[in-house]
Each structure stands twice: as C-alpha cells, then as structure tokens.
Enzyme design. Structure first.
Site, short mmCIF file in Angstrom:
data_model
loop_
_atom_site.label_atom_id
_atom_site.label_comp_id
_atom_site.label_asym_id
_atom_site.label_seq_id
_atom_site.Cartn_x
_atom_site.Cartn_y
_atom_site.Cartn_z
N LYS A 85 -20.52 12.58 -34.36
CA LYS A 85 -19.70 11.99 -35.41
C LYS A 85 -20.48 10.88 -36.11
O LYS A 85 -21.15 10.08 -35.45
CB LYS A 85 -18.41 11.44 -34.79
CG LYS A 85 -17.40 10.90 -35.82
CD LYS A 85 -16.12 10.43 -35.13
CE LYS A 85 -15.09 9.89 -36.10
NZ LYS A 85 -13.86 9.44 -35.42
N SER A 97 -9.49 11.45 -37.22
CA SER A 97 -10.59 11.24 -38.14
C SER A 97 -11.85 12.02 -37.80
O SER A 97 -12.72 12.20 -38.66
CB SER A 97 -10.94 9.74 -38.20
OG SER A 97 -11.45 9.32 -36.94
N SER A 117 -7.89 10.29 -32.77
CA SER A 117 -8.90 11.00 -33.57
C SER A 117 -9.76 12.01 -32.84
O SER A 117 -10.52 12.73 -33.48
CB SER A 117 -9.80 10.01 -34.29
OG SER A 117 -9.12 9.47 -35.39
#
Ligand code: GLN
Length: 487
Positions: free
Chosen positions: A80, A155, A179
C-alpha cells in the site's frame, strides 16, 4: 496450472519442489498485473519489472547454492502506498506527496524483504487512507475485480483489488477504522487488522496514530498467517510496538478449537444491514454450529456510538499528524511566490483533496479550546466504554462474529458525494480499532449477483492465533476461498 491463481503458500511449495522458479513466478505476475491494470487500476506505481526480476533471480541463486530462504521466498507482495519504501516513490495517493521518495523503508517492508519476499509495486488507496471506496485517491479509481463497475472498498482498495484480481498473491494494507477488513470483505479475501502494537508502525505515514495498524491481504487463512509471521514483532523505533513473542501462527492452523464459543452481538444485526448479507453471515454461523461451536448472545451496548466516536478521534489525530505537510517542512509547495503563512495555506489547499481537507477541519474543530471537552474528550470516554464492552464479551466467548460490512460492494460514484453514507460503511469495523483488538474478515459467500460477502471475527488482544484457527475451521468446510473472478 495457472501460477497467478495460486496462494503464497502454494508458490513457496512449488519452488521447494523445483516445479517453478522465483523468476517464472515473477514473470507470471508481471504479465498479469500489466494485462489487468487498465481494468483494475490497482497500482499507483506498477511493479518495476527489472527490479522484480532481479530480486527473483537472487532468490533462485540462493536456492541453487543451498542457502537458507525466508518464509516468503520468491513471493511477490504488493505494498500500500502509505508505507515507505526506500528509494521508491511513496505518495499516499496524494498530490501532497506526489514526488516523495523515502530514504528508508517501513519496518513491515524490511521484514518482508528479510523473508525473501519480492516487493511488487505500490497500491492505490484513498488519499492518506481516508475513505471506504478508494475513490478519494488523487490519481485514479481502482475497481472491484468481481464487478468492475463497483468499488473495491477502501482505503486499501488497491491492495485488495490486486490480490483478488490475481495481479499479486499477497499484499499489505493498513487499517485505521476498517481499511483492511472492509476491502477484504468486498473483494472476497482474507484481511487481518492485528492487535494495536503487534506490528510496528515505523515507516507508515500516520493517519490516526492510536488506531493505525498494518496487516496482510491474502486468498486464504494460511497466507494471512504467513504474512503475519513475517511482519509482526517488536521494533524499538515505534514506542507502541509491543515486546511479546510472535506465535508461530501457521503451526496450529488446522487444529480446530474444541468447544469454540462464538459471541453474536445483537448490535451487529440491526437496522441498515442488507438482508442478503445477514442471511449469508447467519448461514456461516450455522456452519460453525455444525462443527460443534456454541453461539452465545453477547451485547456491545456502546457500539451504536462507536462510529461517532471514531469520526471524532480519527480526524483529531489526522489534523495533528497532517500539520507537518505545509510545503515548508514536508510536501508539495505552491509555485506562487508569496509570504510564509500564505505559502502554507496555498500549499495545503493545492496538495490535499476534499476529504482530507474535511477531516482536517473536523479534527481542528473538535480539538479547539471551548469544544475539546464536548467532543474530543467525550469521544475518548466512549472509546473506553467500547473497549470495556469487548472485555465483558470476551469473558463469555472466544471470538465475536458478525458481518464485516452492512452491504456488498457498491457502485462507483454511488456514495462519493455523500460523506455520511460513506462513513456508514465502517459501522461494523471501527469498534475493533477503538478497542485495539484484532479483527479478521473472511469470505463467507456471494450475493445472487456474484459479489463477495465478508464474515468478521474479532478477538481479545493478541488473540490473532485464535482468529486464524477459528477462520480456518470455516475455510476447511467451504470452498469460497478457492474462487477467483474472471477479470
Ligand atoms: N473508512 C474509514 C475512514 O475513512 C477507515 C479508514 C482506514 O481504516 N484507514 O476513516
């Protein structure tokens, strides 16, 4: 055999049996990630084919020499874009950090590399990890591999989409209010938010420091455990990192928990829960009963206030953490030549997107003198009560179970203009972060239209092993984890 559909565990085994080399595996994922990227848009920075191949060759060379190899040898891992990667651009999907190249790597990334995993691109996310659909990225919109008209969740949407879409076998995400678990649920994956302090936050660009944790996305429970064994553990560079031994999570996976007591909180089955999601989750609980588990009614009486408390605590901490991005100390600087204060203001107005600005304003407001006691301090009291609810529940059960999300994946654009509707998709995930406990989402079926549905397992602090073993009991009896979407 289609390499890209295999799990990390299977890829490691293939190399050990000399049925595939790390280079062959790398090439398969390089090709798949490129071919599928125009549809999925998972990566803010696609894997660098030359660097990936070089790392794969190094693993093959080590093996040829008979050297010891790590637990994730030759496994591509997507990261990420909120985790710092030395010498590799790290943007947080924000214009603010569009050109940031960190001089160091996050602890979790160092650990993966130490296990001979192969860093495989940086994944798209909601800007600064604020959002539930990945539509808040400043750069691109990631789509759900099960239906590309829908969002992958957020997210960590890029990290979820790339694993579900077989662009990488595993990835890392972060979870501040859901997330990892929410996108894992919406993309049909296993996603773990570890206990607060289990994984070092060193090199994780902070959103809300008292809530943030790093965790893996994977196709199955074994891969999730493999990811955790690799990244968990003490690190002196994060003062909240806990110095407790890391259990061998993969060892006891296939030993079912005798007499498992599952707490079912009525608060997780109320208004707003989609009937198809409810029926699927209840069917999963039935499967557990079939295996001898006992369902016990538990109550989390303060959970109706958790979302409100979260949306005060998280923005408060974000407003403080993001103060450093002012164009002078860190981040994008406006091209306009002006005085100092105006440079700060202009740089922040240009660098941050709408949702990030909204959070900073909310956070600054709830911390301001005169309002702090009414909002921030009150939210901290609610947080304490939410934690106490779980402490009480875990005197009656080993694991709390319920839906991960109130609905399956929604359409792109459906909620992007309605922040409150978007915040509601976190209603079942935020309590876990407020309480600091571990949470795992696994796939427990599909809607009639073919969208994955997540079952959430919550445990007492440091009970990750219990979550893995309980999840594995379900996984062994079902085959949802073997499904791959047609991309
Ligand atoms: N969706 C939640 C939010 O927008 C959670 C985000 C997260 O866990 N990073 O704050």
């Amino acid at each position: 055999m289609n390499l890209i559909e295999l799990t990390a565990g299977e890829l490691v085994a293939l190399q050990e049996q000399k049925k595939a080399s790390a280079l062959e595996i790398a090439d398969a994922f390089i090709a798949a990630s490129a071919a599928r990227e125009p549809k999925l848009r998972s990566f803010t920075l696609p894997p660098d084919a030359d660097a990936v191949r070089a790392a794969a060759r190094a693993v093959d060379a080590k093996r040829a020499k008979g050297e010891a190899l790590g637990k994730l040898a030759g496994v591509p891992v997507a990261i990420k874009d909120v985790l710092c990667t030395k010498g590799v651009r790290t943007t947080c999907s924000s214009k603010m950090l569009a050109n940031f190249v960190p001089p160091y790597s996050a602890h979790a990334v160092e650990r993966l590399i130490a296990q001979d995993a192969i860093p495989f691109g940086k994944t798209n996310m909601d800007e600064f990890a604020m959002g539930s659909s990945t539509e808040n990225s400043a750069f691109q919109q990631t789509r759900n591999p099960w239906d590309v008209t829908r969002i992958p969740g957020g997210s960590s949407g890029g990290s979820a989409a790339c694993v579900a879409g077989c662009q990488a076998p595993v990835s890392l995400g972060t979870d501040t209010g859901g997330s990892i678990r929410q996108p894992a649920a919406l993309c049909g994956l296993v996603g773990l938010k570890p206990t607060y302090g289990r994984v070092s936050r060193y090199g994780l660009i902070a959103f809300a420091s008292s809530l943030d944790q790093i965790g893996p996305f994977a196709h199955d429970v074994r891969d999730s455990a493999l990811g955790m064994v690799s990244i968990a553990g003490h690190d002196g560079r994060d003062s909240t990192s806990v110095n407790e031994p890391v259990p061998a999570y993969t060892k006891a996976l296939d030993t079912p928990i005798a007499g498992l007591r599952i707490g079912v909180p009525k608060e997780f089955f109320g208004q707003g829960l989609d009937p198809e999601v409810e029926a699927t989750v209840r069917a999963a609980l039935k499967e557990y009963e079939k295996q001898g588990a006992k369902l016990v009614d538990v109550s989390l009486p303060h959970s109706p206030y958790a979302l409100a408390a979260y949306y005060i605590v998280a923005p408060a901490e974000a407003s403080s953490n993001l103060a450093r991005f002012d164009g002078m100390h860190y981040g994008h600087r406006t091209a306009e030549k002006t005085d100092l204060i105006a440079t700060y203001a202009k740089s922040r107005a240009e660098g941050f997107g709408k949702e990030v600005q909204r959070r900073i304003i909310i956070g600054t407001y709830v911390l301001s003198s005169g309002y702090k006691d009414a909002y921030y301090v009150k939210a901290l009291k609610v947080r304490r009560l939410v934690k106490k609810d779980f402490d009480d529940a875990f005197t009656k059960c080993d694991v709390v179970m319920g839906p991960t999300t109130p609905t399956a994946a929604f359409k792109a654009g459906e909620k992007s203009d309605d922040p409150l509707a978007m915040y509601l998709s976190d209603v079942y995930t935020v309590s876990c972060n407020l309480a600091g406990i571990p949470g795992l989402s696994i796939n427990c079926g599909f809607t009639k239209t073919g969208l994955p549905i997540g079952l959430q397992l919550l445990g007492a602090p440091f009970a990750e092993e219990t979550l893995f073993r309980a999840a594995r009991m379900y996984e062994r009896a079902t085959d949802w984890h073997t499904k791959r979407p047609a991309v």
